[in-house]
Design a protein around this motif. Structure first.
Motif, mmCIF file in Angstrom:
data_model
loop_
_atom_site.group_PDB
_atom_site.id
_atom_site.type_symbol
_atom_site.label_atom_id
_atom_site.label_comp_id
_atom_site.label_asym_id
_atom_site.label_seq_id
_atom_site.Cartn_x
_atom_site.Cartn_y
_atom_site.Cartn_z
ATOM 1 N N SER A 280 -18.537 19.357 -19.971
ATOM 2 C CA SER A 280 -19.901 19.434 -20.481
ATOM 3 C C SER A 280 -20.310 20.900 -20.457
ATOM 4 O O SER A 280 -19.965 21.650 -19.542
ATOM 5 N N ARG A 281 -21.024 21.290 -21.503
ATOM 6 C CA ARG A 281 -21.398 22.701 -21.658
ATOM 7 C C ARG A 281 -22.642 22.782 -22.521
ATOM 8 O O ARG A 281 -22.829 21.983 -23.437
ATOM 9 N N ILE A 282 -23.478 23.780 -22.219
ATOM 10 C CA ILE A 282 -24.623 24.072 -23.072
ATOM 11 C C ILE A 282 -24.619 25.569 -23.361
ATOM 12 O O ILE A 282 -24.368 26.379 -22.462
ATOM 13 N N ASP A 283 -24.819 25.907 -24.625
ATOM 14 C CA ASP A 283 -24.945 27.296 -25.061
ATOM 15 C C ASP A 283 -26.296 27.444 -25.741
ATOM 16 O O ASP A 283 -26.658 26.614 -26.581
ATOM 17 N N ILE A 284 -27.023 28.478 -25.357
ATOM 18 C CA ILE A 284 -28.246 28.820 -26.073
ATOM 19 C C ILE A 284 -27.972 30.166 -26.716
ATOM 20 O O ILE A 284 -27.548 31.113 -26.049
ATOM 21 N N LEU A 285 -28.162 30.217 -28.025
ATOM 22 C CA LEU A 285 -27.847 31.440 -28.751
ATOM 23 C C LEU A 285 -28.879 31.727 -29.826
ATOM 24 O O LEU A 285 -29.651 30.860 -30.218
ATOM 25 N N ARG A 286 -28.861 32.985 -30.239
ATOM 26 C CA ARG A 286 -29.716 33.423 -31.346
ATOM 27 C C ARG A 286 -28.825 33.609 -32.554
ATOM 28 O O ARG A 286 -27.787 34.266 -32.479
ATOM 29 N N ALA A 287 -29.228 33.008 -33.677
ATOM 30 C CA ALA A 287 -28.487 33.183 -34.930
ATOM 31 C C ALA A 287 -28.623 34.641 -35.364
ATOM 32 O O ALA A 287 -29.726 35.190 -35.376
ATOM 33 N N VAL A 288 -27.508 35.260 -35.702
ATOM 34 C CA VAL A 288 -27.511 36.685 -36.033
ATOM 35 C C VAL A 288 -27.837 36.922 -37.504
ATOM 36 O O VAL A 288 -27.648 36.049 -38.351
ATOM 37 N N ARG A 289 -28.296 38.127 -37.763
ATOM 38 C CA ARG A 289 -28.520 38.580 -39.135
ATOM 39 C C ARG A 289 -27.204 39.145 -39.675
ATOM 40 O O ARG A 289 -26.336 39.541 -38.910
#
Length: 165
Positions: free
Chosen positions: A72-81
């Motif tokens: 089990s894993r969670i990633d929080i990321l920002r979509a890049v330009r």
């Protein structure tokens, strides 16, 4: 950090795509929060969702076998330009700015509780300070509890954001 041809992130319509999979009691990838800008259904069990640049997204991945949870894993990321450097992540194309990456169900559950706390305060997890997710990552990685995200912290973030950081 990975880069596309000539050191730039691939444009791919300037959207970040995430492949979501659902195989009952075996494999699940789902979005815990994030504003989906588009969707393609590939099969009954697979779809691809896309996000605009700068979108904040939480992706949960879980798999099991006959004896229980394997991963089990969670990633929080920002979509890049387009043109920005990015970190590659499984099932995320091209990748994103990784704000949090936690593995193991006990810690993943604590991240989900932190998301629930933000929502209980009446805030959208997509709109809060990205630094909070880095804070949660660092505290949980060190085995410490994360601080709550408060309305006061959010107001300070909005003022800082308005100044152009």
């Amino acid at each position: 950090m990975a880069r596309g041809p000539a050191g730039k992130a691939p444009s791919r319509n300037s959207r970040t795509e995430i492949e979501l999979i659902w195989i009952e009691q075996r494999l699940e990838h789902w979005i815990r929060f994030g504003r989906i800008a588009g969707e393609r259904i590939l099969s009954r069990k697979t779809r691809v969702v896309s996000f605009r640049p700068d979108a904040i997204i939480a992706l949960v991945r879980w798999s099991a076998n006959d004896y229980g949870t394997v991963h089990s894993r969670i990633d929080i990321l920002r979509a890049v330009r387009s043109g920005e450097p990015y970190t590659t992540a499984p099932f995320v194309r091209p990748g994103g700015e990784l704000l949090l990456s936690i593995q193991g169900w006990p810690k993943v559950r604590k991240v989900i509780e932190a998301i629930d706390q933000v929502e209980a305060a009446g805030l959208d997890p997509c709109d809060i300070a990205p630094e909070h997710w880095r804070h949660v990552h660092n505290r949980l990685s060190a085995g410490e509890p994360a601080r709550d995200y408060t309305i006061e912290r959010h107001q300070a973030w909005l003022k800082r954001k308005a100044l152009g950081e």
